[in-house]
Design a protein around this motif. Structure first.
Motif, PDB file in Angstrom:
ATOM      1  N   ARG A   1       0.903  -1.209  -0.014  1.00  0.00           N
ATOM      2  CA  ARG A   1       0.033  -0.010  -0.034  1.00  0.00           C
ATOM      3  C   ARG A   1       0.863   1.316  -0.128  1.00  0.00           C
ATOM      4  O   ARG A   1       0.509   2.191  -1.079  1.00  0.00           O
TER       5      ARG A   1
ATOM      6  N   LEU B   1     -15.827  -1.643  -0.902  1.00  0.00           N
ATOM      7  CA  LEU B   1     -15.320  -0.674  -1.030  1.00  0.00           C
ATOM      8  C   LEU B   1     -14.652  -0.354  -2.687  1.00  0.00           C
ATOM      9  O   LEU B   1     -14.657   0.430  -3.234  1.00  0.00           O
ATOM     10  N   VAL B   2     -14.193  -1.809  -2.787  1.00  0.00           N
ATOM     11  CA  VAL B   2     -13.264  -1.753  -4.290  1.00  0.00           C
ATOM     12  C   VAL B   2     -14.324  -1.395  -5.408  1.00  0.00           C
ATOM     13  O   VAL B   2     -14.113  -0.577  -6.269  1.00  0.00           O
TER      14      VAL B   2
ATOM     15  N   ARG C   1     -16.066  -5.993   4.081  1.00  0.00           N
ATOM     16  CA  ARG C   1     -16.624  -4.634   3.230  1.00  0.00           C
ATOM     17  C   ARG C   1     -15.490  -4.565   2.121  1.00  0.00           C
ATOM     18  O   ARG C   1     -15.637  -3.387   1.511  1.00  0.00           O
ATOM     19  N   GLY C   2     -14.295  -5.248   2.194  1.00  0.00           N
ATOM     20  CA  GLY C   2     -13.160  -4.773   1.211  1.00  0.00           C
ATOM     21  C   GLY C   2     -13.717  -4.507  -0.247  1.00  0.00           C
ATOM     22  O   GLY C   2     -13.492  -3.770  -0.860  1.00  0.00           O
TER      23      GLY C   2
ATOM     24  N   SER D   1     -16.080  -7.206   9.575  1.00  0.00           N
ATOM     25  CA  SER D   1     -15.300  -7.417   8.235  1.00  0.00           C
ATOM     26  C   SER D   1     -16.269  -7.570   7.122  1.00  0.00           C
ATOM     27  O   SER D   1     -17.425  -7.670   7.099  1.00  0.00           O
TER      28      SER D   1
ATOM     29  N   ASN E   1      -6.789  -8.692   1.196  1.00  0.00           N
ATOM     30  CA  ASN E   1      -7.693  -9.641   0.873  1.00  0.00           C
ATOM     31  C   ASN E   1      -6.664 -10.903   0.549  1.00  0.00           C
ATOM     32  O   ASN E   1      -6.948 -12.137   0.653  1.00  0.00           O
TER      33      ASN E   1
ATOM     34  N   LEU F   1      -6.179   3.259  -1.191  1.00  0.00           N
ATOM     35  CA  LEU F   1      -7.233   2.678  -0.347  1.00  0.00           C
ATOM     36  C   LEU F   1      -7.768   1.330  -1.405  1.00  0.00           C
ATOM     37  O   LEU F   1      -7.827  -0.024  -0.667  1.00  0.00           O
TER      38      LEU F   1
ATOM     39  N   GLU G   1      -7.040  -2.501   0.003  1.00  0.00           N
ATOM     40  CA  GLU G   1      -8.086  -3.833   0.383  1.00  0.00           C
ATOM     41  C   GLU G   1      -7.927  -4.918  -0.363  1.00  0.00           C
ATOM     42  O   GLU G   1      -7.910  -5.945   0.250  1.00  0.00           O
TER      43      GLU G   1
END
Length: 191
Positions: A36, A123-124, A119-120, A117, A68, A60, A64
């Motif tokens: 990141r 968001l993407v 939500r990754g 958890s 993952n 961000l 994510e």
């Protein structure tokens, strides 16, 4: 979802990148954090400073996807691979891991409001213009990718840009471990 993997599992031909960054990272939280940071640093070098919406959004998305890969794609002794490319019109982030049997769903799951958890990919899907999953060529595994259109040059002066209304996405990183996103329109909100 804005894009799905084509039925044949292959992506259409891409134009040659103007800039490219690729590296393997250990499949650990430390490796994800380093990936990141290097994405953010590389974008800054490419003319998208740390505090710009483009840098923050892509950082961000990278956070994510790499988290993952570490959490769901980890195979002991195997690293994950990150590739960031810039063409004339698109940024593309690809994160490849060696776990073939755990492919993410093409639509992010519906979660309870108090879920801690999961939500990754939501968001993407919200932040990226396109995203999907493709099988890893010639080896076991998969590549999760996301694309963001390159913003057109803004004719506003820096002073006008400061007083302009907030962009559609406000991204805020809180140190190294907590990342929040607030997307206008109510599609995703997390305190």
């Amino acid at each position: 979802m804005k894009s799905a993997t084509p039925t044949n599992g292959h992506m259409p031909q891409r134009t040659a990148p103007e800039r490219e960054f690729a590296m393997q990272f250990t499949s650990t939280p430390r490796g994800a954090r380093l990936a990141r940071r290097l994405v953010s640093h590389r974008l800054n070098e490419w003319g998208h400073p740390y505090t710009t919406p483009t840098n923050e959004t892509l950082t961000l998305i990278a956070a994510e996807l790499t988290a993952n890969a570490v959490r769901h794609g980890h195979v002991p002794g195997r690293d994950f691979h990150l590739q960031l490319t810039l063409t004339a019109s698109t940024f593309r982030i690809e994160v490849t891991d060696t776990r073939a049997e755990k492919r993410p769903s093409s639509t992010p799951p519906t979660l309870a409001p108090d879920a801690e958890s999961g939500r990754g990919l939501l968001l993407v899907a919200t932040l990226a213009d396109e995203w999907g999953v493709t099988p890893r060529p010639a080896a076991p595994g998969k590549t999760v990718w996301a694309e963001l259109l390159v913003p057109s040059p803004d004719p506003m002066t820096p002073r006008q840009a400061e007083s302009a209304p907030a962009s559609r996405i406000q991204v805020q990183a809180d140190h190294e471990t907590h990342v929040r996103a607030d997307v206008a329109g109510g599609q995703y909100r997390q305190p």
